[in-house]
Design a protein around this motif. Structure first.
Motif, short mmCIF file in Angstrom:
data_model
loop_
_atom_site.label_atom_id
_atom_site.label_comp_id
_atom_site.label_asym_id
_atom_site.label_seq_id
_atom_site.Cartn_x
_atom_site.Cartn_y
_atom_site.Cartn_z
N GLY A 81 -6.18 10.75 -2.99
CA GLY A 81 -6.27 12.04 -3.66
C GLY A 81 -4.96 12.79 -3.72
O GLY A 81 -4.90 13.91 -4.25
N THR A 82 -3.88 12.23 -3.21
CA THR A 82 -2.59 12.92 -3.19
C THR A 82 -1.82 12.66 -4.48
O THR A 82 -2.02 11.64 -5.17
CB THR A 82 -1.73 12.45 -2.00
N LYS A 83 -0.90 13.57 -4.79
CA LYS A 83 -0.04 13.40 -5.97
C LYS A 83 0.87 12.19 -5.80
O LYS A 83 1.19 11.49 -6.77
CB LYS A 83 0.78 14.66 -6.21
N ASP A 84 1.31 11.95 -4.58
CA ASP A 84 2.17 10.80 -4.32
C ASP A 84 1.46 9.49 -4.66
O ASP A 84 2.08 8.55 -5.18
CB ASP A 84 2.61 10.77 -2.86
N SER A 85 0.19 9.42 -4.36
CA SER A 85 -0.56 8.20 -4.65
C SER A 85 -0.63 7.95 -6.15
O SER A 85 -0.38 6.84 -6.63
CB SER A 85 -1.97 8.29 -4.06
N MET A 86 -0.97 8.98 -6.91
CA MET A 86 -1.05 8.83 -8.36
C MET A 86 0.32 8.50 -8.95
O MET A 86 0.44 7.70 -9.87
CB MET A 86 -1.61 10.10 -8.99
N GLU A 87 1.38 9.11 -8.38
CA GLU A 87 2.74 8.82 -8.83
C GLU A 87 3.07 7.35 -8.58
O GLU A 87 3.63 6.67 -9.45
CB GLU A 87 3.73 9.72 -8.08
N GLY A 88 2.71 6.85 -7.43
CA GLY A 88 2.99 5.45 -7.12
C GLY A 88 2.25 4.50 -8.04
O GLY A 88 2.81 3.49 -8.50
N LEU A 89 1.00 4.80 -8.32
CA LEU A 89 0.21 3.96 -9.21
C LEU A 89 0.79 3.95 -10.63
O LEU A 89 0.93 2.89 -11.25
CB LEU A 89 -1.24 4.46 -9.25
N LYS A 90 1.15 5.13 -11.13
CA LYS A 90 1.72 5.23 -12.47
C LYS A 90 3.07 4.52 -12.55
O LYS A 90 3.41 3.90 -13.56
CB LYS A 90 1.87 6.69 -12.88
N ALA A 91 3.86 4.60 -11.47
CA ALA A 91 5.17 3.96 -11.45
C ALA A 91 5.06 2.45 -11.59
O ALA A 91 5.90 1.81 -12.23
CB ALA A 91 5.92 4.32 -10.17
N ALA B 53 0.81 -1.22 0.00
CA ALA B 53 0.00 0.00 0.00
C ALA B 53 0.85 1.27 0.00
O ALA B 53 0.60 2.19 -0.79
CB ALA B 53 -0.96 0.00 1.19
N THR B 54 1.84 1.34 0.89
CA THR B 54 2.64 2.56 0.95
C THR B 54 3.49 2.74 -0.29
O THR B 54 3.95 3.84 -0.58
CB THR B 54 3.53 2.59 2.21
N ARG B 55 3.69 1.69 -1.04
CA ARG B 55 4.44 1.77 -2.29
C ARG B 55 3.72 2.65 -3.31
O ARG B 55 4.35 3.24 -4.19
CB ARG B 55 4.66 0.37 -2.87
N VAL B 56 2.41 2.74 -3.20
CA VAL B 56 1.64 3.60 -4.10
C VAL B 56 1.04 4.78 -3.33
O VAL B 56 0.01 5.34 -3.71
CB VAL B 56 0.53 2.80 -4.84
N GLY B 57 1.69 5.15 -2.22
CA GLY B 57 1.26 6.34 -1.49
C GLY B 57 -0.04 6.21 -0.75
O GLY B 57 -0.71 7.21 -0.46
N MET B 58 -0.44 4.99 -0.42
CA MET B 58 -1.67 4.75 0.33
C MET B 58 -1.34 4.02 1.62
O MET B 58 -0.17 3.84 1.97
CB MET B 58 -2.68 3.98 -0.51
#
Length: 271
Positions: free
Chosen positions: A249-259, A145-150
């Motif tokens: 809803g954070t940018k970090d979460s979207m960054e993690g998902l895209k990565a 979870a924390t790998r994708v900012g969640m």
């Protein structure tokens, strides 16, 4: 009940079949690594409810089709939601809560068969919500979870530390390190590990043993064991849902998902 298999849910995202007192619940989205999205969770909930109301069932086998048990949430589906992801995940976590809670509250024992990966809230969460977990020697586990900012969901913040201990659980959810099958057995994350070529046989034999047991005694024992957790399982779910929706809803979460999709290391900026 005969030994024959009667498939009730055809070629959908979750299959259900019966045989010899055992309900076989199979995740059937191999093309997405059995990734959980709202559509799959709706069917999963329906399937578990069918099992719950069927007096013929004495045990459940939970497994996944394809190369892995489950990779957790459907990352591509999450990214496609864009700015609507927090709203979508509020709905998704609500269904996920129902799914894992339904497994815990089933009156019959759940034997989960793990091959490949069991990762993320859905994959690892289902493992933690099962009564007996048998994995192949090549199986791997990861929180993710924390790998994708969640943050973890599916009840894992309440169950994982009770299963493997607080320090190990904290290590798993913060570092997202991969736990190999041998370690998973040693720390109690799984009930036992067997050679890959014996996995199906071991799962079937365990389910048959349970199906031959005393239903009321097993039901009461399961209920007492789960209720005996120091912290009530249900009380962890609302906190998890709030954090998951907020973090999505954070940018970090979207960054993690895209990565994950782009097969690269994420760059988190605390945004």
């Amino acid at each position: 009940m005969t030994g024959e298999t009667d498939t009730l849910v055809g070629e959908g995202p979750v299959l259900l079949s019966y045989g010899a007192g055992i309900a076989h619940v199979t995740l059937n989205r191999p093309e997405t690594g059995n990734g959980f999205d709202v559509d799959l969770m709706k069917v999963f909930q329906d399937v578990v409810m069918r099992v719950h109301g069927d007096a013929r069932v004495r045990a459940v086998i939970l497994s996944g089709n394809g190369k892995i048990f489950s990779g957790g949430g459907n990352v591509k589906d999450f990214v496609s939601k864009g700015d609507d992801l927090p709203h979508y995940l509020r709905m998704a976590t609500a269904y996920l809560q129902v799914c894992v809670s339904a497994l815990v509250n089933l009156e019959v024992p759940v034997v989960t068969r793990v091959h490949g990966f069991a990762a993320g809230g859905a994959g690892l969460g289902l493992v933690c919500a099962s009564d007996i977990v048998i994995c192949g020697a090549s199986a791997k586990f990861m929180a993710g979870a924390t790998r994708v900012g969640m943050s973890p969901d599916a009840g894992a913040t309440a169950t994982l530390s009770k299963i493997v201990g607080f320090r190990r659980a904290m290590d798993m959810v913060l570092t997202n390190r991969i736990v190999e099958a041998e370690e998973a057995e040693r720390i109690g994350l799984v009930t036992r590990m067997v050679p890959d070529d014996r996995l199906d046989e071991e799962v079937r034999e365990t389910a048959r043993l349970l199906a031959a047991g005393a239903p009321k005694a097993q039901s009461a024992t399961k209920r007492l064991m789960w209720n005996g957790l120091a912290r009530g399982f249900e009380s962890a779910l609302p906190d998890e849902a709030r954090e998951t929706a907020s973090l999505s809803g954070t940018k970090d979460s979207m960054e993690g998902l895209k990565a994950v999709i782009e097969r690269r290391a994420p760059v988190f900026r605390g945004e």
